[in-house]
Design an enzyme around this catalytic site. Structure first.
Site, PDB file in Angstrom:
ATOM      1  N   ARG A 172      -1.712 -12.153   3.604  1.00  0.00           N
ATOM      2  CA  ARG A 172      -0.871 -11.016   3.213  1.00  0.00           C
ATOM      3  C   ARG A 172       0.614 -11.358   3.315  1.00  0.00           C
ATOM      4  NH1 ARG A 172      -2.672  -5.635   3.994  1.00  0.00           N
ATOM      5  NH2 ARG A 172      -0.779  -5.019   5.060  1.00  0.00           N
ATOM      6  N   ARG A 176       8.189 -18.385   1.964  1.00  0.00           N
ATOM      7  CA  ARG A 176       9.183 -18.610   0.903  1.00  0.00           C
ATOM      8  C   ARG A 176      10.155 -19.708   1.255  1.00  0.00           C
ATOM      9  NH1 ARG A 176      10.613 -12.942   1.276  1.00  0.00           N
ATOM     10  NH2 ARG A 176       9.123 -11.800  -0.021  1.00  0.00           N
ATOM     11  N   ARG A 249     -10.379  -1.291  14.680  1.00  0.00           N
ATOM     12  CA  ARG A 249      -9.382  -1.493  15.734  1.00  0.00           C
ATOM     13  C   ARG A 249      -8.575  -0.219  15.831  1.00  0.00           C
ATOM     14  NH1 ARG A 249      -9.261  -4.526  19.568  1.00  0.00           N
ATOM     15  NH2 ARG A 249      -7.071  -5.142  19.574  1.00  0.00           N
ATOM     16  N   ARG A 280       4.563  -4.313  18.299  1.00  0.00           N
ATOM     17  CA  ARG A 280       5.782  -3.957  17.561  1.00  0.00           C
ATOM     18  C   ARG A 280       6.529  -2.857  18.290  1.00  0.00           C
ATOM     19  NH1 ARG A 280       3.142  -3.799  11.430  1.00  0.00           N
ATOM     20  NH2 ARG A 280       1.493  -2.496  12.270  1.00  0.00           N
ATOM     21  N   GLU A 300       3.954  -0.089  19.973  1.00  0.00           N
ATOM     22  CA  GLU A 300       2.614  -0.080  19.375  1.00  0.00           C
ATOM     23  C   GLU A 300       1.712  -1.068  20.117  1.00  0.00           C
ATOM     24  OE1 GLU A 300       2.796  -0.148  15.049  1.00  0.00           O
ATOM     25  OE2 GLU A 300       0.940  -1.308  14.986  1.00  0.00           O
ATOM     26  N   TYR A 348      -9.107  -2.990   3.736  1.00  0.00           N
ATOM     27  CA  TYR A 348      -7.757  -3.098   4.315  1.00  0.00           C
ATOM     28  C   TYR A 348      -6.738  -2.734   3.234  1.00  0.00           C
ATOM     29  CZ  TYR A 348      -4.317  -5.410   7.494  1.00  0.00           C
ATOM     30  OH  TYR A 348      -3.284  -5.710   8.350  1.00  0.00           O
ATOM     31  N   ASP A 350      -3.503  -0.933   1.402  1.00  0.00           N
ATOM     32  CA  ASP A 350      -2.173  -0.372   1.605  1.00  0.00           C
ATOM     33  C   ASP A 350      -2.116   0.984   0.898  1.00  0.00           C
ATOM     34  OD1 ASP A 350      -0.893  -2.237   3.217  1.00  0.00           O
ATOM     35  OD2 ASP A 350      -0.537  -3.579   1.534  1.00  0.00           O
TER      36      ASP A 350
HETATM   37  P1  FAD Z   1      -6.012   8.503   5.905  1.00  0.00           P
HETATM   38  O1  FAD Z   1      -4.546   8.584   5.843  1.00  0.00           O
HETATM   39  O2  FAD Z   1      -6.660   7.968   7.149  1.00  0.00           O
HETATM   40  O3  FAD Z   1      -6.584   9.965   5.609  1.00  0.00           O
HETATM   41  C1  FAD Z   1      -7.904  10.345   5.863  1.00  0.00           C
HETATM   42  C2  FAD Z   1      -7.881  11.765   6.393  1.00  0.00           C
HETATM   43  O4  FAD Z   1      -9.236  12.231   6.478  1.00  0.00           O
HETATM   44  C3  FAD Z   1      -7.307  11.873   7.799  1.00  0.00           C
HETATM   45  O5  FAD Z   1      -6.249  12.826   7.804  1.00  0.00           O
HETATM   46  C4  FAD Z   1      -8.483  12.341   8.655  1.00  0.00           C
HETATM   47  O6  FAD Z   1      -8.099  13.249   9.682  1.00  0.00           O
HETATM   48  C5  FAD Z   1      -9.363  13.024   7.621  1.00  0.00           C
HETATM   49  N1  FAD Z   1     -10.776  13.062   8.010  1.00  0.00           N
HETATM   50  C6  FAD Z   1     -11.553  12.001   8.345  1.00  0.00           C
HETATM   51  N2  FAD Z   1     -12.803  12.436   8.650  1.00  0.00           N
HETATM   52  C7  FAD Z   1     -12.804  13.778   8.494  1.00  0.00           C
HETATM   53  C8  FAD Z   1     -13.781  14.798   8.686  1.00  0.00           C
HETATM   54  N3  FAD Z   1     -15.012  14.507   9.110  1.00  0.00           N
HETATM   55  N4  FAD Z   1     -13.450  16.080   8.427  1.00  0.00           N
HETATM   56  C9  FAD Z   1     -12.188  16.393   8.017  1.00  0.00           C
HETATM   57  N5  FAD Z   1     -11.217  15.469   7.844  1.00  0.00           N
HETATM   58  C10 FAD Z   1     -11.516  14.183   8.079  1.00  0.00           C
HETATM   59  N6  FAD Z   1       0.264   0.834   4.058  1.00  0.00           N
HETATM   60  C11 FAD Z   1       1.360   0.485   3.342  1.00  0.00           C
HETATM   61  O7  FAD Z   1       1.327   0.524   2.099  1.00  0.00           O
HETATM   62  N7  FAD Z   1       2.523   0.108   3.960  1.00  0.00           N
HETATM   63  C12 FAD Z   1       2.645   0.071   5.310  1.00  0.00           C
HETATM   64  O8  FAD Z   1       3.716  -0.267   5.834  1.00  0.00           O
HETATM   65  C13 FAD Z   1       1.509   0.437   6.092  1.00  0.00           C
HETATM   66  N8  FAD Z   1       1.586   0.399   7.425  1.00  0.00           N
HETATM   67  C14 FAD Z   1       0.497   0.775   8.172  1.00  0.00           C
HETATM   68  C15 FAD Z   1       0.611   0.751   9.548  1.00  0.00           C
HETATM   69  C16 FAD Z   1      -0.465   1.125  10.335  1.00  0.00           C
HETATM   70  C17 FAD Z   1      -0.336   1.106  11.814  1.00  0.00           C
HETATM   71  C18 FAD Z   1      -1.697   1.521   9.700  1.00  0.00           C
HETATM   72  C19 FAD Z   1      -2.875   1.936  10.542  1.00  0.00           C
HETATM   73  C20 FAD Z   1      -1.808   1.541   8.332  1.00  0.00           C
HETATM   74  C21 FAD Z   1      -0.725   1.161   7.540  1.00  0.00           C
HETATM   75  N9  FAD Z   1      -0.789   1.204   6.147  1.00  0.00           N
HETATM   76  C22 FAD Z   1       0.316   0.825   5.416  1.00  0.00           C
HETATM   77  C23 FAD Z   1      -2.011   1.640   5.441  1.00  0.00           C
HETATM   78  C24 FAD Z   1      -1.999   3.130   5.099  1.00  0.00           C
HETATM   79  O9  FAD Z   1      -1.899   3.899   6.290  1.00  0.00           O
HETATM   80  C25 FAD Z   1      -3.285   3.502   4.364  1.00  0.00           C
HETATM   81  O10 FAD Z   1      -3.512   2.675   3.257  1.00  0.00           O
HETATM   82  C26 FAD Z   1      -3.325   4.950   3.862  1.00  0.00           C
HETATM   83  O11 FAD Z   1      -2.661   5.840   4.698  1.00  0.00           O
HETATM   84  C27 FAD Z   1      -4.777   5.369   3.724  1.00  0.00           C
HETATM   85  O12 FAD Z   1      -4.875   6.665   3.176  1.00  0.00           O
HETATM   86  P2  FAD Z   1      -6.289   7.389   3.194  1.00  0.00           P
HETATM   87  O13 FAD Z   1      -6.116   8.680   2.463  1.00  0.00           O
HETATM   88  O14 FAD Z   1      -7.345   6.456   2.753  1.00  0.00           O
HETATM   89  O15 FAD Z   1      -6.634   7.642   4.730  1.00  0.00           O
HETATM   90  N1  UDP Z   2       1.170 -11.442  11.687  1.00  0.00           N
HETATM   91  C1  UDP Z   2       1.601 -12.369  12.608  1.00  0.00           C
HETATM   92  N2  UDP Z   2       2.856 -12.274  13.131  1.00  0.00           N
HETATM   93  C2  UDP Z   2       3.695 -11.269  12.769  1.00  0.00           C
HETATM   94  C3  UDP Z   2       3.261 -10.325  11.823  1.00  0.00           C
HETATM   95  C4  UDP Z   2       1.980 -10.430  11.300  1.00  0.00           C
HETATM   96  O1  UDP Z   2       0.860 -13.269  12.968  1.00  0.00           O
HETATM   97  O2  UDP Z   2       4.829 -11.221  13.289  1.00  0.00           O
HETATM   98  C5  UDP Z   2      -0.216 -11.575  11.160  1.00  0.00           C
HETATM   99  C6  UDP Z   2      -1.229 -10.786  11.985  1.00  0.00           C
HETATM  100  O3  UDP Z   2      -2.426 -11.533  11.984  1.00  0.00           O
HETATM  101  C7  UDP Z   2      -1.398  -9.520  11.196  1.00  0.00           C
HETATM  102  C8  UDP Z   2      -1.287 -10.042   9.763  1.00  0.00           C
HETATM  103  O4  UDP Z   2      -0.304 -11.079   9.844  1.00  0.00           O
HETATM  104  O5  UDP Z   2      -2.642  -8.897  11.458  1.00  0.00           O
HETATM  105  C9  UDP Z   2      -0.887  -9.012   8.727  1.00  0.00           C
HETATM  106  O6  UDP Z   2       0.369  -8.487   9.087  1.00  0.00           O
HETATM  107  P1  UDP Z   2       0.918  -7.134   8.518  1.00  0.00           P
HETATM  108  O7  UDP Z   2       2.323  -6.965   8.976  1.00  0.00           O
HETATM  109  O8  UDP Z   2       0.639  -7.097   7.063  1.00  0.00           O
HETATM  110  O9  UDP Z   2      -0.016  -6.099   9.297  1.00  0.00           O
HETATM  111  P2  UDP Z   2      -0.159  -4.525   9.248  1.00  0.00           P
HETATM  112  O10 UDP Z   2       1.170  -3.950   8.830  1.00  0.00           O
HETATM  113  O11 UDP Z   2      -1.269  -4.245   8.283  1.00  0.00           O
HETATM  114  O12 UDP Z   2      -0.518  -4.202  10.650  1.00  0.00           O
END
Ligand code: FAD
Ligand code: UDP
Length: 363
Positions: A172, A176, A249, A280, A300, A348, A350
């Protein structure tokens, strides 16, 4: 009993995109969510006049023009470009891996050729196709960077040895040979001005939403009251774990208000070593160039998933992918239910992948 065309389980981005499209197509829609707020994992909450990313830092980035236009039709996005800093003990590096990183790691690096000399000599230890994350990382950037910036972070994040993790996780990240700290390669990037909750609020405008409502508390009733269900929760939970439990996780967030204008000078600082347990530290105001008198920061901590926690990350190793595939086959047989989003597809994804999928569903 009131009858709906669509019952949407989950007010995250997948659910909200479908809800918006269905309403626009003249359908009657009900959205339920078990949480006490909309927006799923992109939920932002206003604290000290700062939009705090409650479920971890979210930076919108995409190559899909239709997705970018879609989200921009609800709110304006700023020009935020993600450029995390990596901190290990007393050292600071730029991410992703680029000329700024290489020239600081190796003191004789000034040009791309200098960087390649080091990287190529270090990557020689891997012969053949990389079999796991460690081999993949070394073949991308060499052992020095692997040990300083990847190994510790990754093992904290996934609680597994890098030799036991799939290679794709590290692919991911861009590598560069230019001086460019932009974490993403995508054409479009930014943060919704005013926060993600505002974006989802606009998507759900005029749509009936019931919060604090769990689908599984009343599954038969819900099935009766609609023609179609859109399910965005965990796929194994939908089938009552009949084929076994998928692994996830989780994360713990510790958020603090600090009486300082600027705590760390950047929105995202990654702690890539083992000297601390968190991966982070997020300083939320920097996502929107805030100049409020106080600041809000979040530590985090990755953690094993236990019942009652949020399922933040799917674990897409071979074993879990095989089980997920079996669940996806079961899902195909489920009449009038659309499974979509990160947890319902066990991918996984975004944010943009999730919206893209939801834009492509036939309503
Ligand atoms: P969710 O946002 O999980 O929505 C699902 C909803 O369903 C939840 O509100 C939940 O409460 C509800 N639900 C589940 N089961 C039930 C039930 N039985 N009854 C009623 N409601 C229920 N993506 C990016 O593009 N850029 C980023 O920088 C980025 N950073 C991230 C950082 C973290 C720490 C994490 C965890 C994810 C990150 N993502 C990022 C990914 C992004 O969060 C997801 O791709 C996106 O939010 C998923 O949307 P979703 O609708 O599939 O799920
Ligand atoms: N990663 C790493 N060092 C960093 C940032 C990311 O080794 O400083 C690795 C780590 O394995 C992580 C993966 O790159 O799970 C993807 O990183 P990303 O920032 O895309 O993770 P997310 O935002 O989905 O948690």
């Amino acid at each position: 009993m009131e009858k709906y065309d669509y019952l949407i389980v989950g007010a995250g981005l997948f659910g909200a995109t479908i809800a918006y499209r269905a309403k626009k197509a003249g359908k009657k829609v009900l959205v339920i969510d078990k949480r006490n707020h909309i927006a799923g994992n992109v939920y932002t909450e206003n604290i000290e006049n700062i939009n705090v990313h409650k479920y971890g830092a979210h930076i919108f980035h995409t190559d899909y023009k239709d997705v970018w236009e879609f989200v921009n039709s609800f709110v304006e996005f700023n020009r935020y470009t993600n450029s995390p800093i990596a901190r290990i003990e007393k050292e600071i590096y730029n991410l992703p891996f680029n000329m700024n990183t290489f020239s600081k790691i190796w003191s004789d690096v000034y040009t791309p050729e200098d960087a390649l000399r080091h990287i190529n000599s270090e990557r020689k230890e891997i012969t053949g196709e990389p079999k796991n994350l460690e081999e993949q990382a070394i073949s991308l950037v060499g052992r020095t960077i692997y040990e300083k910036l990847i190994k510790g972070y990754t093992e904290k994040q996934w609680n597994r040895d890098c030799k036991d993790l799939p290679a794709f996780i590290i692919k991911r990240l861009p590598v560069r040979l230019v001086y460019d700290n932009n974490y993403f390669n995508d054409k479009y990037q930014g943060i919704p001005i005013g926060g993600y909750t505002k974006l989802v609020e606009k998507m759900l405008d005029g749509i009936e939403v019931k919060l604090n409502t769990d689908f599984f508390d009343n599954i038969l009733e819900y099935k009766k009251m609609c023609n179609k269900i859109v399910y965005t929760g965990a796929i194994d939970e939908y089938f009552n774990y009949s084929l076994g439990k998928l692994e996830y996780r989780s994360l713990l967030f510790k958020t603090k208000v600090i009486n300082l204008e600027n705590f760390q000078g950047n929105a995202v600082v990654n702690y890539t070593g083992r000297e601390v347990d968190y991966t982070r530290v997020i300083e939320h105001k920097h996502f929107e160039y805030g100049n409020q008198p106080k600041t809000v920061i979040t530590y985090e901590y990755p953690t094993d998933f236990k019942e009652g926690m949020e399922k933040y990350y799917t674990v897409n190793d071979e074993k879990n992918n095989e089980l997920a595939e079996k669940y996806r086959k079961l899902a195909l047989q489920e009449k009038n239910v659309i499974f979509g989003g990160r947890l319902a597809e066990y991918k996984y994804y975004d944010m943009d992948d999730v919206i893209k999928k939801a834009l492509d569903v036939n309503i």
